[in-house]
Design a protein around this motif. Structure first.
Motif, PDB file in Angstrom:
ATOM      1  N   ILE A  64       0.851  -1.183   0.000  1.00 32.18           N
ATOM      2  CA  ILE A  64       0.000   0.000   0.000  1.00 32.18           C
ATOM      3  C   ILE A  64       0.891   1.239   0.000  1.00 32.18           C
ATOM      4  CG2 ILE A  64      -1.726   1.323   1.248  1.00 32.18           C
ATOM      5  CD1 ILE A  64      -2.668  -1.229   2.520  1.00 32.18           C
ATOM      6  N   ASN A  65       0.900   1.949  -1.078  1.00 34.70           N
ATOM      7  CA  ASN A  65       1.597   3.223  -1.107  1.00 34.70           C
ATOM      8  C   ASN A  65       0.601   4.359  -1.094  1.00 34.70           C
ATOM      9  OD1 ASN A  65       4.102   2.068  -1.113  1.00 34.70           O
ATOM     10  ND2 ASN A  65       4.244   1.997  -3.333  1.00 34.70           N
ATOM     11  N   ASP A  66      -0.362   4.320  -1.958  1.00 30.68           N
ATOM     12  CA  ASP A  66      -1.416   5.318  -2.011  1.00 30.68           C
ATOM     13  C   ASP A  66      -2.750   4.606  -2.154  1.00 30.68           C
ATOM     14  OD1 ASP A  66       0.323   7.482  -1.924  1.00 30.68           O
ATOM     15  OD2 ASP A  66       0.537   7.547  -4.100  1.00 30.68           O
ATOM     16  N   ILE A  67      -3.779   5.228  -1.603  1.00 32.74           N
ATOM     17  CA  ILE A  67      -5.133   4.685  -1.718  1.00 32.74           C
ATOM     18  C   ILE A  67      -5.938   5.651  -2.572  1.00 32.74           C
ATOM     19  CG2 ILE A  67      -7.208   4.093  -0.432  1.00 32.74           C
ATOM     20  CD1 ILE A  67      -5.346   3.279   1.855  1.00 32.74           C
ATOM     21  N   LEU A 107       0.461   6.207   4.564  1.00 32.03           N
ATOM     22  CA  LEU A 107       0.895   6.549   5.908  1.00 32.03           C
ATOM     23  C   LEU A 107      -0.162   7.372   6.635  1.00 32.03           C
ATOM     24  CD1 LEU A 107       3.336   6.077   7.701  1.00 32.03           C
ATOM     25  CD2 LEU A 107       4.237   8.250   6.909  1.00 32.03           C
ATOM     26  N   LEU A 108      -0.877   8.222   5.898  1.00 27.47           N
ATOM     27  CA  LEU A 108      -1.963   8.996   6.499  1.00 27.47           C
ATOM     28  C   LEU A 108      -3.105   8.090   6.925  1.00 27.47           C
ATOM     29  CD1 LEU A 108      -3.230  11.754   7.162  1.00 27.47           C
ATOM     30  CD2 LEU A 108      -4.114  11.792   4.837  1.00 27.47           C
ATOM     31  N   THR A 126       0.813   2.699  19.470  1.00 28.53           N
ATOM     32  CA  THR A 126      -0.191   2.085  18.603  1.00 28.53           C
ATOM     33  C   THR A 126       0.186   2.246  17.132  1.00 28.53           C
ATOM     34  OG1 THR A 126      -1.886   2.618  20.227  1.00 28.53           O
ATOM     35  CG2 THR A 126      -2.648   2.034  18.046  1.00 28.53           C
ATOM     36  N   PHE A 127       0.650   3.423  16.761  1.00 24.39           N
ATOM     37  CA  PHE A 127       1.071   3.676  15.384  1.00 24.39           C
ATOM     38  C   PHE A 127       2.243   2.778  15.006  1.00 24.39           C
ATOM     39  CE2 PHE A 127       3.432   6.392  12.287  1.00 24.39           C
ATOM     40  CZ  PHE A 127       2.487   6.344  11.279  1.00 24.39           C
ATOM     41  N   PHE A 128       3.227   2.650  15.906  1.00 24.53           N
ATOM     42  CA  PHE A 128       4.378   1.799  15.657  1.00 24.53           C
ATOM     43  C   PHE A 128       3.964   0.343  15.489  1.00 24.53           C
ATOM     44  CE2 PHE A 128       7.654  -0.992  17.450  1.00 24.53           C
ATOM     45  CZ  PHE A 128       8.663  -0.777  16.532  1.00 24.53           C
TER      46      PHE A 128
END
Length: 71
Positions: free
Chosen positions: A2-5, A15-16, A56-58
């Motif tokens: 997944i790079n962009d959705i 990443l967002l 949580t993000f990690f």
């Protein structure tokens, strides 16, 4: 990977999306923390909330990387 959705022709960075998922998870964890007596006695709770978000993000990024969904 997944790079962009793509949402309606608009590309949203992966990443967002991961950061928003971590935010939702953290917002659901913080009320559970408030039931703890230790959490109520902490001197600076916003710092604990922020560190819970970072952890949580990690963990979410680590899980997605292990599953090879995020590079």
């Amino acid at each position: 990977m997944i790079n962009d959705i793509n949402v309606g022709g608009v590309f949203i960075p992966g990443l967002l999306v991961t950061a928003l998922a971590a935010l939702v998870c953290t917002l659901s964890l913080v009320p559970l923390f408030s039931f703890s007596r230790v959490y109520r006695r902490l001197p600076f709770r916003p710092l604990i909330d922020f560190s819970a978000y970072v952890v949580t993000f990690f963990l979410l990024l680590q899980g997605l990387t292990i599953l090879r969904l995020f590079t």
